[in-house]
Design a protein around this motif. Structure first.
Motif, PDB file in Angstrom:
ATOM      1  N   GLY A 191      41.222  47.425  24.006  1.00 58.33           N
ATOM      2  CA  GLY A 191      41.878  46.459  23.191  1.00 58.33           C
ATOM      3  C   GLY A 191      42.896  47.371  22.025  1.00 58.33           C
ATOM      4  N   LYS A 237      34.166  45.071  24.132  1.00 54.43           N
ATOM      5  CA  LYS A 237      33.094  44.009  24.596  1.00 54.43           C
ATOM      6  C   LYS A 237      33.597  42.793  24.773  1.00 54.43           C
ATOM      7  N   SER A 238      34.607  42.504  24.077  1.00 48.28           N
ATOM      8  CA  SER A 238      35.066  40.870  24.261  1.00 48.28           C
ATOM      9  C   SER A 238      35.795  41.106  25.222  1.00 48.28           C
ATOM     10  N   ASN A 239      36.967  42.077  25.540  1.00 47.14           N
ATOM     11  CA  ASN A 239      37.780  42.067  26.745  1.00 47.14           C
ATOM     12  C   ASN A 239      36.725  42.151  28.105  1.00 47.14           C
ATOM     13  N   MET A 292      41.444  41.918  20.569  1.00 46.85           N
ATOM     14  CA  MET A 292      40.203  41.975  21.077  1.00 46.85           C
ATOM     15  C   MET A 292      39.481  43.365  21.207  1.00 46.85           C
ATOM     16  N   ASN A 293      38.256  43.491  21.255  1.00 43.02           N
ATOM     17  CA  ASN A 293      37.515  44.718  21.385  1.00 43.02           C
ATOM     18  C   ASN A 293      37.243  44.928  22.748  1.00 43.02           C
ATOM     19  N   PRO A 299      45.111  39.750  25.396  1.00 40.08           N
ATOM     20  CA  PRO A 299      43.753  40.070  26.057  1.00 40.08           C
ATOM     21  C   PRO A 299      44.437  40.854  27.621  1.00 40.08           C
ATOM     22  N   GLY A 320      27.947  45.409  23.158  1.00 38.28           N
ATOM     23  CA  GLY A 320      28.396  46.369  22.243  1.00 38.28           C
ATOM     24  C   GLY A 320      27.397  47.388  21.935  1.00 38.28           C
ATOM     25  N   LYS A 329      33.886  41.078  28.644  1.00 36.19           N
ATOM     26  CA  LYS A 329      33.463  39.772  28.867  1.00 36.19           C
ATOM     27  C   LYS A 329      34.431  38.868  29.464  1.00 36.19           C
ATOM     28  N   TYR A 330      35.584  38.880  28.846  1.00 40.40           N
ATOM     29  CA  TYR A 330      36.538  38.010  29.164  1.00 40.40           C
ATOM     30  C   TYR A 330      37.045  38.321  30.556  1.00 40.40           C
ATOM     31  N   GLU A 379      28.746  45.078  27.406  1.00 41.49           N
ATOM     32  CA  GLU A 379      29.251  43.577  26.818  1.00 41.49           C
ATOM     33  C   GLU A 379      28.977  43.351  25.368  1.00 41.49           C
TER      34      GLU A 379
END
Length: 71
Positions: free
Chosen positions: A63, A4-6, A1-2, A68, A38, A8-9, A36
């Protein structure tokens, strides 16, 4: 995961809105939203603040691990 994904998660896992997290980080919701989406990356100081807020490390948030980030 990058990043922005992390980001938001972790926010969704904690049940916070973008506005709530932005307030906790003393920034606008638009600035936080840009992270979020990016469109923007935080400076080191803000990155560390975000990591502390979510009880994780900057490396996990960025990431640099396979899994995660955990809370």
């Amino acid at each position: 995961m990058n990043f922005k994904s992390n980001l938001k998660y972790l926010r969704e896992k904690e049940g916070y809105s973008r506005v709530e997290i932005a307030k906790k980080l003393n920034m606008t919701s638009a600035a936080y939203g840009a992270y979020e989406l990016g469109n923007r990356e935080p400076k080191l100081e803000k990155l560390c603040e975000i990591a502390r807020l979510f009880h994780t490390s900057p490396n996990d948030l960025l990431g640099y691990t396979q899994e995660p980030p955990t809370i």
